[in-house]
Design a protein around this motif. Structure first.
Motif, mmCIF file in Angstrom:
data_model
loop_
_atom_site.group_PDB
_atom_site.id
_atom_site.type_symbol
_atom_site.label_atom_id
_atom_site.label_comp_id
_atom_site.label_asym_id
_atom_site.label_seq_id
_atom_site.Cartn_x
_atom_site.Cartn_y
_atom_site.Cartn_z
ATOM 1 N N MET A 1 27.775 51.844 -27.061
ATOM 2 C CA MET A 1 27.276 50.600 -26.528
ATOM 3 C C MET A 1 26.014 50.879 -25.722
ATOM 4 S SD MET A 1 29.531 47.849 -24.552
ATOM 5 C CE MET A 1 28.805 46.951 -23.224
ATOM 6 N N PRO A 2 24.928 50.097 -25.912
ATOM 7 C CA PRO A 2 23.690 50.374 -25.197
ATOM 8 C C PRO A 2 23.837 50.077 -23.710
ATOM 9 C CG PRO A 2 23.507 48.346 -26.452
ATOM 10 C CD PRO A 2 24.815 48.974 -26.816
ATOM 11 N N ALA A 3 22.986 50.731 -22.937
ATOM 12 C CA ALA A 3 23.008 50.510 -21.490
ATOM 13 C C ALA A 3 22.562 49.087 -21.188
ATOM 14 C CB ALA A 3 22.071 51.507 -20.808
ATOM 15 N N PRO A 4 23.138 48.460 -20.156
ATOM 16 C CA PRO A 4 22.746 47.086 -19.840
ATOM 17 C C PRO A 4 21.294 47.019 -19.400
ATOM 18 C CG PRO A 4 24.210 47.971 -18.156
ATOM 19 C CD PRO A 4 24.164 48.967 -19.269
ATOM 20 N N ALA A 5 20.632 45.962 -19.806
ATOM 21 C CA ALA A 5 19.226 45.795 -19.459
ATOM 22 C C ALA A 5 19.108 45.527 -17.961
ATOM 23 C CB ALA A 5 18.635 44.627 -20.242
ATOM 24 N N PRO A 6 18.035 45.992 -17.344
ATOM 25 C CA PRO A 6 17.870 45.725 -15.924
ATOM 26 C C PRO A 6 17.720 44.224 -15.689
ATOM 27 C CG PRO A 6 15.890 46.712 -16.844
ATOM 28 C CD PRO A 6 16.944 46.757 -17.901
ATOM 29 N N SER A 7 18.298 43.768 -14.613
ATOM 30 C CA SER A 7 18.299 42.348 -14.305
ATOM 31 C C SER A 7 16.885 41.859 -14.015
ATOM 32 C CB SER A 7 19.198 42.099 -13.100
ATOM 33 O OG SER A 7 19.261 40.739 -12.833
ATOM 34 N N THR A 8 16.493 40.749 -14.639
ATOM 35 C CA THR A 8 15.185 40.158 -14.419
ATOM 36 C C THR A 8 15.274 39.241 -13.215
ATOM 37 O OG1 THR A 8 14.874 40.168 -16.809
ATOM 38 C CG2 THR A 8 13.323 38.867 -15.517
ATOM 39 N N ALA B 1 9.972 32.463 -24.843
ATOM 40 C CA ALA B 1 10.103 32.021 -26.230
ATOM 41 C C ALA B 1 11.554 32.124 -26.692
ATOM 42 C CB ALA B 1 9.197 32.850 -27.135
ATOM 43 N N ARG B 2 12.237 33.224 -26.317
ATOM 44 C CA ARG B 2 13.639 33.372 -26.717
ATOM 45 C C ARG B 2 14.524 32.346 -26.031
ATOM 46 N NH1 ARG B 2 14.185 39.317 -25.549
ATOM 47 N NH2 ARG B 2 12.417 40.100 -26.672
ATOM 48 N N LEU B 3 14.230 32.047 -24.770
ATOM 49 C CA LEU B 3 15.006 31.030 -24.051
ATOM 50 C C LEU B 3 14.833 29.663 -24.703
ATOM 51 C CD1 LEU B 3 14.750 31.587 -20.201
ATOM 52 C CD2 LEU B 3 16.806 31.237 -21.522
ATOM 53 N N LEU B 4 13.581 29.325 -25.037
ATOM 54 C CA LEU B 4 13.315 28.023 -25.644
ATOM 55 C C LEU B 4 13.900 27.929 -27.052
ATOM 56 C CD1 LEU B 4 9.664 27.498 -24.408
ATOM 57 C CD2 LEU B 4 11.678 26.206 -23.700
ATOM 58 N N ALA B 5 14.062 29.064 -27.715
ATOM 59 C CA ALA B 5 14.596 29.064 -29.079
ATOM 60 C C ALA B 5 16.123 29.005 -29.113
ATOM 61 C CB ALA B 5 14.118 30.307 -29.829
ATOM 62 N N LEU B 6 16.761 29.165 -27.951
ATOM 63 C CA LEU B 6 18.219 29.119 -27.913
ATOM 64 C C LEU B 6 18.731 27.743 -28.320
ATOM 65 C CD1 LEU B 6 19.217 30.942 -24.601
ATOM 66 C CD2 LEU B 6 19.641 31.701 -26.913
ATOM 67 N N ASN B 7 19.846 27.720 -28.994
ATOM 68 C CA ASN B 7 20.477 26.452 -29.358
ATOM 69 C C ASN B 7 21.459 26.106 -28.241
ATOM 70 O OD1 ASN B 7 21.354 24.218 -30.663
ATOM 71 N ND2 ASN B 7 22.576 25.301 -32.183
ATOM 72 N N VAL C 1 19.326 34.431 -18.472
ATOM 73 C CA VAL C 1 18.027 35.111 -18.526
ATOM 74 C C VAL C 1 18.213 36.571 -18.897
ATOM 75 C CG1 VAL C 1 16.061 35.847 -17.112
ATOM 76 C CG2 VAL C 1 16.880 33.505 -16.977
ATOM 77 N N ASP C 2 19.264 37.205 -18.378
ATOM 78 C CA ASP C 2 19.521 38.612 -18.706
ATOM 79 C C ASP C 2 19.890 38.786 -20.170
ATOM 80 O OD1 ASP C 2 18.934 39.377 -16.152
ATOM 81 O OD2 ASP C 2 21.021 39.596 -15.503
ATOM 82 N N SER C 3 20.630 37.823 -20.726
ATOM 83 C CA SER C 3 21.003 37.939 -22.131
ATOM 84 C C SER C 3 19.781 37.819 -23.034
ATOM 85 C CB SER C 3 22.031 36.875 -22.502
ATOM 86 O OG SER C 3 21.436 35.595 -22.538
ATOM 87 N N VAL C 4 18.810 37.036 -22.610
ATOM 88 C CA VAL C 4 17.576 36.879 -23.388
ATOM 89 C C VAL C 4 16.678 38.099 -23.198
ATOM 90 C CG1 VAL C 4 15.445 35.541 -23.450
ATOM 91 C CG2 VAL C 4 17.611 34.390 -23.493
ATOM 92 N N ALA C 5 16.749 38.712 -22.028
ATOM 93 C CA ALA C 5 15.890 39.860 -21.730
ATOM 94 C C ALA C 5 16.332 41.110 -22.482
ATOM 95 C CB ALA C 5 15.885 40.143 -20.232
ATOM 96 N N PRO D 1 17.040 43.600 -25.415
ATOM 97 C CA PRO D 1 16.383 43.710 -26.719
ATOM 98 C C PRO D 1 17.327 43.267 -27.826
ATOM 99 C CG PRO D 1 16.969 45.879 -25.874
ATOM 100 C CD PRO D 1 17.249 44.891 -24.784
ATOM 101 N N PRO D 2 16.829 42.561 -28.821
ATOM 102 C CA PRO D 2 17.708 42.089 -29.887
ATOM 103 C C PRO D 2 18.276 43.252 -30.684
ATOM 104 C CG PRO D 2 15.417 41.623 -30.407
ATOM 105 C CD PRO D 2 15.451 42.153 -29.008
ATOM 106 N N ARG D 3 19.521 43.087 -31.111
ATOM 107 C CA ARG D 3 20.181 44.141 -31.888
ATOM 108 C C ARG D 3 19.574 44.213 -33.276
ATOM 109 N NH1 ARG D 3 25.985 42.079 -30.446
ATOM 110 N NH2 ARG D 3 26.217 42.933 -28.377
ATOM 111 N N PRO D 4 19.498 45.406 -33.842
ATOM 112 C CA PRO D 4 18.982 45.498 -35.212
ATOM 113 C C PRO D 4 19.944 44.809 -36.167
ATOM 114 C CG PRO D 4 19.804 47.629 -34.488
ATOM 115 C CD PRO D 4 19.839 46.715 -33.301
#
Length: 137
Positions: free
Chosen positions: A1-8, A54-60, A95-99, A101-104
Motif C-alpha cells: 500500500m502506498p504511503a499516505p499523501a501529505p495533508s494539503t 480540476a480533480r475536485l471539480l471533476a468529482l461526481n 482535498v487529501d483524496s484528490v491530492a 496521485p491517481p492509481r495506475p
C-alpha cells in the motif's frame, strides 16, 4: 500500500463557516438542530494547485455546485464546535483524496501472456477430463 499523501493545508480565510438553524427541508422537519454548521469552500478561488482544483471539480459529488462551491453540512445533535470540526475534517479528507496521485489503471485488454496461460489451463482441464472418463469395455 502506498504511503499516505501529505495533508494539503487549507487556509481558514478560504473557508466560510456558517452556523445555521432550522434550515431544513420545510414542512414536517421536526428535528431541527440548533448547532448545525454549513461550510462553504470556493474551489475556483482557492489557493490549491490547479490540478487539485480540476480533480475536485471533476468529482461526481452533489455537494459541489455548478459554480464550483463545495458545501459541507454537519448537523448532528451535538455542540456547534464538534459539528464545525466534523465539517472541516470532511473537507480536509476530500482535498487529501484528490491530492493523492491517481492509481495506475489496469489494462483493459488481456495481454498475450495471459491469453496463452488461459489457453494452456483450458487444454490442461480438457486433458484431465479425458483421463477421468471411464474406459469403454
Amino acid at each position: 500500500m502506498p504511503a499516505p499523501a501529505p495533508s494539503t493545508p487549507i487556509p481558514e480565510t478560504e473557508v466560510e463557516v456558517t452556523a445555521v438553524r432550522a434550515q431544513g427541508a420545510g414542512g414536517q422537519n421536526v428535528n431541527k438542530v440548533s448547532s448545525a454548521v454549513h461550510l462553504r469552500f470556493d474551489i475556483r478561488r482557492s489557493s490549491l494547485p490547479e490540478d487539485h482544483k480540476a480533480r475536485l471539480l471533476a468529482l461526481n459529488d452533489r455537494r459541489i455546485t455548478r459554480d464550483g462551491v463545495l458545501v459541507i453540512k454537519a448537523q448532528s445533535h451535538r455542540t456547534q464546535e464538534l459539528n464545525r470540526a466534523e465539517a472541516w475534517g470532511r473537507l480536509q479528507e476530500l482535498v487529501d483524496s484528490v491530492a493523492a496521485p491517481p492509481r495506475p489503471r489496469r489494462p483493459t485488454k488481456p495481454t498475450a501472456a495471459s491469453r496463452r496461460r488461459r489457453l494452456e489451463a483450458k487444454t490442461m482441464r480438457s486433458e484431465v477430463k479425458q483421463l477421468r472418463r471411464p474406459v469403454a469395455p
